[in-house]
Design a protein around this motif. Structure first.
Motif, PDB file in Angstrom:
ATOM      1  N   HIS A  23      -2.188   6.211  -1.436  1.00  0.00           N
ATOM      2  CA  HIS A  23      -3.247   7.107  -1.864  1.00  0.00           C
ATOM      3  C   HIS A  23      -4.475   6.857  -1.002  1.00  0.00           C
ATOM      4  N   GLN A  24      -4.864   7.858  -0.247  1.00  0.00           N
ATOM      5  CA  GLN A  24      -6.007   7.761   0.666  1.00  0.00           C
ATOM      6  C   GLN A  24      -5.926   6.502   1.536  1.00  0.00           C
ATOM      7  N   ARG A  59      -6.774   9.831  -9.653  1.00  0.00           N
ATOM      8  CA  ARG A  59      -8.076  10.499  -9.540  1.00  0.00           C
ATOM      9  C   ARG A  59      -9.170   9.722 -10.254  1.00  0.00           C
TER      10      ARG A  59
END
Ligand SMILES: [Zn+2]
Length: 74
Positions: A23-24, A59
């Motif tokens: 993730h990222q 998120r």
């Protein structure tokens, strides 16, 4: 449910797994993810709602519950 891998005689069974996502640019490890795992070949299926939940979790992810050492295979 029968395994979707061709030629595999296994069946999926409900299990909690350690799920790893990128993730990222970061490696994120989520423990206790409910998944269907084949008892023979180990193929893993995540339900669409589980995938959505993981995305939501990423998120809002602020502080992890725990941190683990990450080793790289060299
Ligand atoms: Zn299988």
């Amino acid at each position: 449910m029968k395994c979707s891998i061709e030629g595999c005689p296994g069946e999926y069974e409900e299990r909690r797994i350690v799920h790893t996502v990128r993730h990222q640019g970061q490696v994120i490890v989520i423990d206790g993810v409910p998944a269907e795992v084949c008892s023979v070949c180990g193929d893993v299926l995540l339900k669409p709602e589980t995938v959505r939940r993981i995305e939501a979790l990423l998120r809002i992810a602020s502080r992890p519950a725990r941190t683990v050492p990450l080793y790289k295979y060299v």
